[in-house]
Write an enzyme that holds these catalytic residues in place. Structure first.
Site, short mmCIF file in Angstrom:
data_model
loop_
_atom_site.label_atom_id
_atom_site.label_comp_id
_atom_site.label_asym_id
_atom_site.label_seq_id
_atom_site.Cartn_x
_atom_site.Cartn_y
_atom_site.Cartn_z
N GLU A 1 -2.51 -34.74 20.96
CA GLU A 1 -1.24 -34.78 20.21
C GLU A 1 -0.67 -36.19 20.19
O GLU A 1 0.52 -36.40 20.43
CB GLU A 1 -0.21 -33.81 20.83
CG GLU A 1 -0.72 -32.39 20.95
CD GLU A 1 0.31 -31.42 21.53
OE1 GLU A 1 1.50 -31.76 21.61
OE2 GLU A 1 -0.10 -30.32 21.91
N GLU B 1 0.94 -26.52 28.67
CA GLU B 1 2.20 -26.88 29.34
C GLU B 1 2.62 -25.90 30.43
O GLU B 1 3.73 -25.39 30.42
CB GLU B 1 3.32 -27.05 28.30
CG GLU B 1 3.02 -28.15 27.30
CD GLU B 1 4.13 -28.34 26.25
OE1 GLU B 1 5.14 -27.63 26.32
OE2 GLU B 1 3.95 -29.22 25.39
#
Ligand code: XIL
Length: 786
Positions: A709, A609
């Site tokens: 995820e 991220e």
């Protein structure tokens, strides 16, 4: 064809395996219910449904026929305890009335649950109701009485079939009623009292909708909804309708009274879930006014008072005494003393037998209990017919200092053979004092339970020609044998949901100390005996791969890590110092893992991220201290420490955004082995084609893709079927792209433990039985034949 049969079987098991834990204060039943044949002695146990044939015998008075007496095992009760009795009855068509009288309220006729059918009681009519104890007693018995013959008869006996006869304890006398919340949001197992408005809806008046917190249910689960109703005197009929059986009107629980509904009327009934779902709701509906004047003028509301409103799952109640025969039923909890008797070099408790326990190869049960009195021994094993009395696979515990009182034993056992009867013995050996030679040892077992575990196909196996299938797990799941069983039975790779992140591994006090005296100022980590090592041990022991998540992740790195002296409020260190800290951190984690768990971690999220959707850098602490070079530096350091068999990934969300994936690839190409697409998605976003374009772009740049995820988050008004379809279209895409994708990981196991639990995003219910989404994911590779 074989697959199809297997999956059908799994569904049957779901329906038969009524289990679950319910939240809330007050009385909380939590065991399972299984079916049994009613014996001629009519001895029944709480929470077990019985089916059988019996006879109603003409009473001395000559105008009623009775089935006497059912006795409930271990059924001492106290004043105020409330019980629900229910049966379906067939063969009573010549009688208008069926009643169930019991010792609970001292055989009171007025308080007995009854059913009146003017035309005679049709086959399979349900007779059920609540009974509250009017005094203490030590044994519940009840009888069923038929009377008011349709056609006069002198028959001495009437043949009757009872189906799904059961009794269960619903609440304890000591439970007090809570105030009914205004939003009608209820906890399972709690009694409520309060007023509600029934609002005009055409000809009827309805109090809509009561909702039960945390109430996912599986097809076949049985729930009782019960309350006492006051304020409805102007109506002849009340009905409780629920989503459990799709708001069915014919299966709604109705009470009719030609004179109008008396205050304090007992309205109770059971609802069998027609399918699996999440969130029980129900409404109370009034119809058929006693007169035109009985309805409120000007469309006003009818104010109702509900007393002791309760929703509970049909389940066994408390732990009961272990019978001396050691014959037990599945899904029940037993407590009692046993003796371990010397037999050569071991001390054995022989033999426990489980009712109705025929099994086949591959069937699974969980056995659990607490043991006390075994402190003289180091080892306890459960040997069983489930494993042909083998020793190697027998679950065991070993305690060097002896098995302390209240030690928990729990294991999931898998049948290696088929047999008609599950029996087992407890085996104690290796006395702490080697000279110990007692002939017998008194042991106490608490909450001994055998429970069926639903078999589920392995997604890892199903997708073996395509990619690894994984799940995020937590260290606490690894403490639970049922989670362990699901994780290793379904998945081939796991990711620590939080335990390998910097905020879990960094030790602030020790790092601060490293800045003093002749310390090197490098960060100190907690690596051994950590949540991380627990997860890695589990993976290593069970041959699972691990995704190492995540080394450089600002979101879950404490700010002090970037500060001078590792203090909470210090200034940021220089870029040189921060680079050294990064290098040290990465090499410490990777070296520890490759030394202690060789070959276990096969992919690492090196950077997580770091970029915004438009491809710009996220302004986090790494960016602040080092600047744009930090992403590539992290890969360079990781490359220097990584095991040769493991691969390095850049991982992020919204990777479907064009600017984002282009920038990711631009930065990490030649540094990373691949890109992780997180995949926290909703039903509509992102589109399959957007994901496909991103996958292709990444793959065309010689980077591997992993879906890291995945979860499909749905809103309250979206169904699990809609979610299942979405999972299916995504896995269809991944399968079609499997040349480019090496693994697909879902972000958790069951909805209740998801980071987005309110969005019900995962493949399993909280009881670890599969949701429709699981079946649809499986269906992508093993289509069900029409
Ligand atoms: C989440 C965990 O699931 C939560 O338990 C935790 O509180 C916050 O982090 N992107 C990621 C994951 O890369 O590490 C995040 O995990 C979810 C979003």
């Amino acid at each position: 064809m074989k697959k199809q049969v297997k999956r059908f079987f799994a569904k049957v098991v779901t329906a038969a395996m009524l289990m679950g834990t319910v939240a809330g204060v007050g009385f909380v039943p939590e065991k399972t219910v299984s079916a049994a044949q009613l014996s001629e002695y009519k001895n029944v146990e709480f929470g077990i449904k019985y089916t059988g044939q019996t006879k109603a015998v003409k009473n001395a008075s000559g105008d009623a026929w009775s089935i006497e007496y059912f006795n409930v095992t271990n059924s001492a009760f106290e004043t105020g305890d409330t019980f629900f009795v229910s049966t379906k009855i067939s063969g009573a068509s010549n009688f208008k009335q069926v009643a169930m009288q019991s010792s609970v309220n001292n055989w009171d006729w007025a308080g007995a649950p009854k059913k009146w059918t003017e035309a005679g009681t049709a086959d399979n009519t349900v007779v059920s109701g609540m009974v509250t104890a009017t005094e203490d007693g030590d044994n519940i018995s009840f009888k069923i009485q038929l009377d008011n013959a349709v056609n006069a008869t002198e028959a001495a006996e009437v043949d009757i079939t009872l189906t799904d006869l059961y009794i269960m304890k619903v609440s304890k006398g000591s439970d007090t009623s809570a105030d009914l919340p205004g939003n009608k949001q209820l906890d399972m197992g709690t009694r409520y009292t309060g007023t509600v408005d029934a609002v005009a809806n055409g000809d009827v008046y309805e109090a809509q909708y009561f909702n039960v917190n945390d109430s996912s249910y599986s097809a076949g689960d049985t729930y009782i909804i019960s309350y006492k109703l006051s304020g409805a005197n102007g109506f002849k009929q009340v009905a409780t309708q629920s989503n459990l059986n799709n708001w069915s009107w014919s299966d709604a629980k109705k009470v009719w009274s030609g004179e109008g509904l008396a205050n304090g009327l007992d309205v109770s009934g059971d609802f069998v879930a027609a399918s699996s779902g999440n969130g029980i709701s129900f409404k109370v509906r009034l119809d058929t006014p006693t007169s035109a004047e009985a309805v409120p003028a000007d469309g006003g509301n009818v104010q109702l008072t509900l007393t002791d409103l309760i929703v509970v799952k049909v389940a066994n109640s408390d732990s009961i005494d272990l019978p001396s025969s050691k014959t037990i039923s599945k899904g029940r909890s037993y407590t009692g003393p046993v003796q371990a008797v010397k037999d050569g070099g071991s001390w054995n408790v022989q033999y426990f037998n489980v009712n109705n326990s025929a099994f086949e190869v591959g069937d699974q049960v969980k056995i659990s209990f607490k043991v006390s009195g075994a402190s003289a021994f180091k080892q306890l094993a459960v040997q069983s017919s489930f494993d042909g009395w083998g020793w190697d696979n027998a679950p065991k515990i070993w305690r060097n200092d002896g098995i302390a009182d209240d030690t928990t034993f729990s294991a999931v056992m898998t049948a290696t053979c088929a047999d008609d009867n599950l029996s087992f013995k407890l085996w104690f050996d290796n006395p702490v004092d080697e000279t110990f030679d007692g002939n017998s040892v008194d042991i106490t077992l608490t909450n001994l339970m055998i429970k069926d575990i639903q078999k589920v196909d392995s997604l890892q196996d199903a997708y073996e020609n395509h990619f690894d299938v994984g799940a995020a797990v937590s260290a606490s799941m690894i403490d639970d044998v049922e989670y362990q069983n699901r994780i290793k039975g379904v998945f081939g790779t796991i990711t620590a949901e939080n335990e390998m992140k910097p905020d879990a591994l960094l030790n602030q006090a020790a790092s601060q100390e490293a800045c003093q005296g002749d310390g090197d100022g490098m960060p100190v980590l907690n690596l051994e005996y950590s949540g991380m090592s627990k997860i890695l041990d589990f993976a290593k022991d069970n041959g699972l791969k691990v995704r190492g998540h995540a080394l450089v992740y600002a979101q879950q790195t404490p700010d002090w890590f970037f500060h001078v002296g590792y203090t909470d409020d210090g200034a940021n260190v220089t870029s040189e110092v921060m680079e050294a800290r990064m290098e040290s951190y990465i090499s410490q984690v990777m070296d520890f893992v490759k030394t202690n768990y060789p070959g276990v971690v096969t992919s690492w999220d090196v950077v997580n991220e770091a970029l915004n959707d438009d491809g710009t850098y996220v302004e986090n602490k790494w960016y602040e201290t080092i600047g744009t070079t930090y992403i590539r530096q992290a890969f360079t350091y990781a490359k220097a420490s990584v095991e040769s068999t493991a691969k390095l990934y850049y991982n992020d969300y919204n990777v479907d955004q064009t600017a984002k994936y282009r920038r990711i690839v631009g930065i990490v190409k030649n540094y990373a082995d691949g890109v992780g697409i997180q995949g926290h998605v909703t039903k509509d976003y992102p589109s399959v084609s957007a994901i496909e374009t991103a996958i292709d772009y990444i793959a065309n740049n010689n980077l591997d893709v992993q879906i890291t995820e995945l979860d499909v988050q749905i809103d309250a008004d979206q169904t699990l079927a809609v979610q299942a379809d979405r999972y299916s279209e995504l896995f269809t895409l991944f399968k079609n792209k499997s040349a480019s994708i090496s693994s697909v990981t879902v972000w958790g196991i069951n909805d209740g433990n998801s980071w987005k639990s309110e969005k019900r995003p995962l493949l399993f219910y909280d009881d670890l039985t599969p949701k429709p989404a699981f079946e649809s994911v499986l269906g992508v590779v093993t289509p069900v034949e029409p």
